[in-house]
Scaffold this active site. Structure first.
Site, PDB file in Angstrom:
ATOM      1  N   GLY A  41       8.843  13.771   8.086  1.00 58.38           N
ATOM      2  CA  GLY A  41       8.020  12.624   8.441  1.00 58.38           C
ATOM      3  C   GLY A  41       8.868  11.396   8.671  1.00 58.38           C
ATOM      4  O   GLY A  41       9.833  11.142   7.957  1.00 58.38           O
ATOM      5  N   GLY A  43       7.242   8.286   9.469  1.00 62.19           N
ATOM      6  CA  GLY A  43       6.372   7.116   9.409  1.00 62.19           C
ATOM      7  C   GLY A  43       6.992   6.099   8.473  1.00 62.19           C
ATOM      8  O   GLY A  43       8.185   6.169   8.158  1.00 62.19           O
ATOM      9  N   LEU A  44       6.191   5.145   8.024  1.00 57.46           N
ATOM     10  CA  LEU A  44       6.752   4.111   7.159  1.00 57.46           C
ATOM     11  C   LEU A  44       7.420   4.720   5.943  1.00 57.46           C
ATOM     12  O   LEU A  44       8.522   4.323   5.561  1.00 57.46           O
ATOM     13  CB  LEU A  44       5.654   3.140   6.724  1.00 57.46           C
ATOM     14  CG  LEU A  44       5.179   2.214   7.835  1.00 57.46           C
ATOM     15  CD1 LEU A  44       4.094   1.297   7.320  1.00 57.46           C
ATOM     16  CD2 LEU A  44       6.344   1.387   8.370  1.00 57.46           C
ATOM     17  N   GLY A  46       8.552   7.909   5.425  1.00 53.75           N
ATOM     18  CA  GLY A  46       9.707   8.757   5.736  1.00 53.75           C
ATOM     19  C   GLY A  46      10.885   7.976   6.286  1.00 53.75           C
ATOM     20  O   GLY A  46      12.025   8.159   5.853  1.00 53.75           O
ATOM     21  N   HIS A 267     -13.912   3.997   7.002  1.00 51.70           N
ATOM     22  CA  HIS A 267     -13.685   2.582   7.322  1.00 51.70           C
ATOM     23  C   HIS A 267     -14.910   2.000   8.017  1.00 51.70           C
ATOM     24  O   HIS A 267     -15.418   2.595   8.964  1.00 51.70           O
ATOM     25  CB  HIS A 267     -12.461   2.482   8.234  1.00 51.70           C
ATOM     26  CG  HIS A 267     -11.904   1.101   8.315  1.00 51.70           C
ATOM     27  ND1 HIS A 267     -12.601   0.058   8.863  1.00 51.70           N
ATOM     28  CD2 HIS A 267     -10.717   0.605   7.905  1.00 51.70           C
ATOM     29  CE1 HIS A 267     -11.846  -1.038   8.788  1.00 51.70           C
ATOM     30  NE2 HIS A 267     -10.713  -0.736   8.216  1.00 51.70           N
ATOM     31  N   SER A 285      -9.679  -3.366  13.311  1.00 52.18           N
ATOM     32  CA  SER A 285      -9.062  -3.731  12.033  1.00 52.18           C
ATOM     33  C   SER A 285      -9.966  -4.514  11.087  1.00 52.18           C
ATOM     34  O   SER A 285     -10.754  -5.355  11.501  1.00 52.18           O
ATOM     35  CB  SER A 285      -7.825  -4.573  12.316  1.00 52.18           C
ATOM     36  OG  SER A 285      -7.398  -5.214  11.144  1.00 52.18           O
ATOM     37  N   ARG A 331     -13.962  -1.536   1.525  1.00 45.66           N
ATOM     38  CA  ARG A 331     -14.422  -0.683   2.625  1.00 45.66           C
ATOM     39  C   ARG A 331     -15.552   0.258   2.246  1.00 45.66           C
ATOM     40  O   ARG A 331     -16.490   0.461   3.018  1.00 45.66           O
ATOM     41  CB  ARG A 331     -13.241   0.137   3.131  1.00 45.66           C
ATOM     42  CG  ARG A 331     -12.218  -0.769   3.754  1.00 45.66           C
ATOM     43  CD  ARG A 331     -10.970  -0.023   4.132  1.00 45.66           C
ATOM     44  NE  ARG A 331     -10.087  -0.977   4.813  1.00 45.66           N
ATOM     45  CZ  ARG A 331      -8.880  -0.685   5.248  1.00 45.66           C
ATOM     46  NH1 ARG A 331      -8.389   0.533   5.056  1.00 45.66           N
ATOM     47  NH2 ARG A 331      -8.161  -1.591   5.852  1.00 45.66           N
ATOM     48  N   GLU A 447       1.113   8.244   2.496  1.00 40.55           N
ATOM     49  CA  GLU A 447      -0.270   8.722   2.455  1.00 40.55           C
ATOM     50  C   GLU A 447      -0.350  10.182   1.991  1.00 40.55           C
ATOM     51  O   GLU A 447      -1.393  10.647   1.530  1.00 40.55           O
ATOM     52  CB  GLU A 447      -0.929   8.553   3.841  1.00 40.55           C
ATOM     53  CG  GLU A 447      -2.433   8.729   3.797  1.00 40.55           C
ATOM     54  CD  GLU A 447      -3.135   8.397   5.112  1.00 40.55           C
ATOM     55  OE1 GLU A 447      -2.543   7.682   5.948  1.00 40.55           O
ATOM     56  OE2 GLU A 447      -4.279   8.856   5.290  1.00 40.55           O
ATOM     57  N   ARG A 457      -9.003   2.852  -1.191  1.00 41.93           N
ATOM     58  CA  ARG A 457      -7.829   2.028  -0.939  1.00 41.93           C
ATOM     59  C   ARG A 457      -8.246   0.676  -0.400  1.00 41.93           C
ATOM     60  O   ARG A 457      -9.127   0.592   0.454  1.00 41.93           O
ATOM     61  CB  ARG A 457      -6.907   2.716   0.068  1.00 41.93           C
ATOM     62  CG  ARG A 457      -5.731   1.847   0.477  1.00 41.93           C
ATOM     63  CD  ARG A 457      -4.774   2.603   1.371  1.00 41.93           C
ATOM     64  NE  ARG A 457      -5.298   2.869   2.697  1.00 41.93           N
ATOM     65  CZ  ARG A 457      -5.319   1.988   3.695  1.00 41.93           C
ATOM     66  NH1 ARG A 457      -4.897   0.743   3.507  1.00 41.93           N
ATOM     67  NH2 ARG A 457      -5.782   2.334   4.874  1.00 41.93           N
TER      68      ARG A 457
END
Ligand SMILES: Cc1cc2nc3c(=O)[nH]c(=O)nc-3n(C[C@H](O)[C@H](O)[C@H](O)COP(=O)(O)OP(=O)(O)OC[C@H]3O[C@@H](n4cnc5c(N)ncnc54)[C@H](O)[C@@H]3O)c2cc1C
Ligand code: FES
Lengths: 658, 246
Positions: A41, A43-44, A46, A267, A285, A331, A447, A457
């Protein structure tokens, strides 16, 4: 049997991490050079982990299925990232971020992990700014903040509606720097299809080169799964098309426990489904709730143009029900409230499954403020509108464009229509305080793990967690394991365990082609998604969950009899990739329903209709369910292990946003 | 809507490739272009034909993965819109739509519409970063940056690395892509320290990858789905000159 040891360090909450961090065994620089780490991974989680570990001297390999590390799903995050900087002087602190996160998660997260997350949050912003991440700034040159749900302070840092993109490009640039220096070897367009376990420890992975189709064996002293969330089990979600559970699921089947699989985040503000052809849903968002007010008409089945409905005929139901937090409730609360209004017949749009998110009020307010700033004394309505529009464009321009592109309607002129959609999974691989799964040497970050968000979250906290795990937690905690591995030589990949694992992967792939059924993969995925959404979605009950389990089993059987996978194994074959992912979703779905079934309470995103207060709020049962449900795979069934949660610093109470 | 599709089919990098024509009925104007492609692929699979391989992931216009050359334009007819954000309402009933992969020597075709863009990663590895290790950073608000500079840096940083600029350029030049990163970091004090080295190294790598020269036709800017400005190219040229002079 494995037991759950969360390895939370002793001592007062505020000192746990600092003390522990300075006592974790170290690995000296010479030994680091011979220790290999596999990161699945980019992403942020990894990218930040891989770059940081390589900077420290480890030998790192990074895998991702996209054609470049920069395209990981984190790129799509819009709204922002939280940090307890207290730049706004509004009373923020590490404790308050910790408290908000535990409460937001409806008291189903570990105190020690969350406190650590809040502690390192400020360092993340420093690190990103140093990398050149262009966060939004005020005229004085200082960093700007906005509000997100579930909090009453402004602690969210952002870059327009493209925060994830900018943060990921920062982490990606750090990763590319290491790639250039040769300390990281990058394997893009590679998919991990199994982990290799030798003598109880994780020692590597099997990956498929997605271009040639060749299976590869890779050794690592440790393996980090940073493979993201599994929201796509619902077919329609805000996740990228390729987001999947495969890496985590294969690890689960090799012995890693799965924590709280049913905790899913729906969401509240997404663009509603428009037809059967729909392949994904698009998020608008949460930051829009800063400036948008949510409402439905007071009158059922009101067909008027929203702009023609007068103020007193509108029901701003969040402001009405939750005056203290208003449009900024968490949420799960906002999603359920939207569903409640639509189910009661007040929904808008052709499907009636939507509510309005309206910016006109704040556009006017901003327009007036701007006019004052510019010393305009009697601005016309038109001028105010234009100025207000400019402010909104600067804050959310890309989101407004996206909305217009998808719906064909102009949100500057008419309110957006929105409806809840699957967005994030709080559940994931169970990890201890070191982020290690129940397989020694196998870690889960971002995640992909279950760790910090409990049953719900808070917005802007996933980016924070991914980067905390990668930049500031794993570089330290991995030492606890690797310091004992310095004598382990690289295990040859022709050893038995590697051969066996590769054979298993190859058999599964061949099976797909042998079926030669009649239905494409998406057919099954869509069906699974419908079962999950109807019966394990925003509201769940015992009867539905039991039905869902039977339906999923039947669908799984049908899949393995009737799926059609075109082409061959030894070529670039996106349909084959999808087949593998959907096969895993078909197993995960069952576990999610089982998990939802055993949790006889409502908490956060998990809403069991049987357990609600008179006002329709989630009703927890702390005596019986204040635990992490951690599932062990046992061939054809699962065994539940419970990690009891201790709340020593926060008084556990019914969540109230009124 | 009824649509005729002329799609470039190419089995792999060694295959010569050719156009194939497909008819698609009942296309809804609300579908995205890629959803229309999904429908085509489902149909092909059911008919035991090989589905069209194409790259995509976020379908939100941000990951930069989708990359179709539609009716002679990268990402199709709309300005500032990626393929995945393009909707069928931009076409008319009865239209014939031609779909090709990005064409550039530095982007070899993998299969059908999917190409290999790893050259972009190698350019980034050459210098598209600030050399700061994790843990080195100072307090964020100690670095004050005028809003205007921050905004300009952000506009350059909005590049999604899709490669449309290369596909649009008759010389297959990567100047817009490279200059966007060079500009972003040159505009910020954090990036100034290494500015000279960065521009030299990134440009050298760009040349090595076989991208063409820039002859200022600005097709890149016109076709960029994120509206990245050619001012970045001018800024990069200045940075490059400065770096060469010292
Ligand atoms: C539309 C959207 C907006 C969001 N906005 C926000 C926000 O504003 N703030 C916030 O805090 N959070 C937000 N989130 C949530 C947040 O973006 C994610 O939770 C977070 O980015 C996940 O990061 P990650 O590193 O864990 O995984 P990801 O970014 O999902 O990366 C997963 C990586 O794993 C790789 N991978 C997966 N499986 C395999 C495999 N089998 N083999 C090889 N590689 C594999 C992928 O290639 C990818 O590189 C948003 C989410 C969505 C969907
Ligand atoms: S699929 Fe991500 S930009 Fe188009």
């Amino acid at each position: 049997m494995n037991t759950l040891d969360s390895k939370i360090p002793p001592g007062p909450l505020e000192q746990k991490w600092t003390k522990y961090r300075s006592t974790i065994p170290l690995v000296n620089p010479a030994n680091k050079r011979s220790l290999e780490i596999i990161v699945v991974g980019s992403g942020l989680a990894g990218a930040s982990a891989a770059a940081s570990l390589a900077e420290m001297g480890y030998k790192v390999k990074v895998f991702c299925f996209q054609d470049s590390a920069r395209r990981a799903h984190s790129i799509a995050a819009q709204g922002g990232i939280n940090a307890a900087k207290n730049y706004q002087n509004d009373g923020d602190s590490v404790y308050r971020l910790f408290y908000d996160t535990i409460k937001g998660g409806d008291y189903r997260a570990r105190e020690a992990n969350v406190y650590r997350l809040a502690e390192v949050s400020a360092n993340i912003i420093d690190q990103c700014v140093a990398q050149g991440v262009p966060f939004a700034r005020e005229y004085g040159g200082y960093l700007s903040n906005r509000s997100f749900g579930g909090t009453q302070v402004q602690r969210t840092f952002y870059a327009a509606g493209q925060t994830g993109q900018q943060l990921l490009l920062g982490a990606y640039s750090a990763l590319m720097r290491q790639t250039g220096m040769g300390t990281v070897k990058m394997y893009a367009r590679h998919e991990m299809l199994d982990v290799v376990v030798i003598d109880g420890k994780c020692r590597g992975i099997i990956a498929r080169d997605l271009i040639s189709g060749k299976l590869e064996r890779h050794f690592g002293h440790a393996v980090l799964l940073c493979s993201g969330g599994y929201g796509n089990v619902f077919y329609l979600s805000t996740n990228a098309m390729g987001s999947n559970v495969t890496a985590a699921w294969k690890a689960h089947k090799r012995g890693a426990f799965f924590g709280n699989p049913c905790f899913t985040q729906i969401h509240p503000t997404c663009i509603p489904v428009s037809g059967d052809h729909q392949s994904k849903l698009t998020l608008m968002s949460e930051s829009l709730r800063n400036d948008g007010r949510i409402w439905v008409p007071k009158q059922k089945d009101d067909k008027r143009n929203p702009n023609d409905i007068p103020e007193d005929e509108r029901d701003y139901y969040l402001e009405r029900r939750y005056p203290a937090f208003g449009n900024l409730v968490p949420r799960d609360v906002a999603s359920r409230a939207a569903k409640e209004r639509c189910d009661a017949g007040y929904g808008v749009g052709t499907s009636k499954m939507a509510v309005y998110l309206d910016f006109s009020f704040n556009m006017k307010r901003y327009g007036t403020l701007e006019a004052n700033k510019r010393g305009m004394h009697h601005p016309s309505e038109e001028e105010i509108k234009r100025l207000g529009r400019e402010v909104i464009t600067e804050k959310y321009g890309n989101l407004f464009d996206m909305y217009k592109q998808i719906t064909g309607e102009d949100p500057y002129e008419v309110p957006m229509r929105i409806y809840p959609a699957v967005h994030y999974t709080m559940g994931g691989l169970w990890v201890d305080y070191n982020l290690m799964t129940t397989i020694p040497g196998l870690y889960a970050l971002g995640e992909a793990n279950f760790s910090d968000h409990g049953a719900n979250r808070l917005g802007a906290s996933a980016l924070m967690q991914g980067l905390a795990d990668g930049y500031f937690v794993i570089p330290y905690t991995i030492g606890a394991y690797l310091s004992n591995e310095i004598r382990t030589k690289a295990i040859p990949t022709d050893s038995e365990a590697f051969v066996e694992a590769e054979k298993k992967v190859s058999e599964t792939i061949n099976r797909f082609f042998e079926i030669k059924g009649t239905q494409p993969v998406d057919h099954f995925h869509r069906k699974l998604g419908k079962i999950m959404w109807d019966k394990c979605g925003m509201a769940r009950n015992e009867k539905g969950l039991k039905e869902a389990i039977q339906e999923i089993r039947a669908l799984r059987e049908e899949f393995w009899k009737d799926v059609r996978v075109p082409g061959s194994a030894n070529e670039f074959n996106p349909e084959l990739e999808k087949a593998g992912r959907v096969a895993d979703f078909l197993e995960l779905g069952e576990l999610m329903c089982m998990d939802a079934l055993q949790r006889n309470e409502s908490c956060g995103g998990h809403f069991r209709e049987e357990f609600q207060t008179e006002e329709g709020e989630a009703m927890r049962d702390d005596d019986k369910y204040a635990y992490v449900a951690s599932w062990e795979y046992k061939g054809n069934e699962w065994q539940l292990h419970k990690e009891e949660l201790q709340f020593e610093n926060i008084k556990i109470a019914q969540r109230s946003y009124k | 809507m009824n649509i005729t599709l002329k799609i470039w089919r190419q089995k792999n990098g060694n295959d010569k490739g050719s156009f194939q024509t497909y008819q698609l009925a009942d296309v809804s104007p609300d579908m995205s272009f890629l959803e229309m492609m999904d429908v085509l692929n489902e149909k092909l699979i059911r008919n035991s034909e090989d589905p069209v391989a194409f790259d995509h992931d976020c379908r939100e216009g941000i990951c930069g993965m989708c990359s179709m050359y539609i009716n002679g334009r990268p990402h199709g007819p709309l300005r500032g819109v990626t393929t995945c954000q393009l909707h069928m309402r931009s076409f008319k009933d009865g239209d014939t739509i031609t779909v090709e992969p990005w064409r550039a020597d530095a982007f070899p075709v993998i299969k059908d519409l999917a190409v290999d863009r790893s050259s972009f990663d190698r350019i980034m590895s050459a210098g598209g970063f600030v050399s700061v290790n994790t843990g080195n950073a100072q307090e964020a608000n100690n670095i004050l940056i005028p809003k205007e500079d921050a905004d300009m840096a952000f506009s350059a940083a909005a590049c999604i690395g899709c490669g449309a600029c290369v596909a649009a350029c008759k010389n297959a030049s990567a100047m817009l892509f490279v200059s966007a990163k060079v500009s972003q970091l040159a505009l910020l004090p954090q990036g100034r320290v290494e500015a000279k080295e960065r521009v030299m190294k990134m440009v050298a790598q760009m040349d090595e990858e076989g991208f063409g020269n820039c002859t200022n036709t600005y097709a890149c800017e016109a076709e960029c789905p994120k509206l990245i400005s050619v001012e970045n190219i001018a800024r990069m040229n200045r940075e490059y000159l400065k770096a060469q002079l010292t």
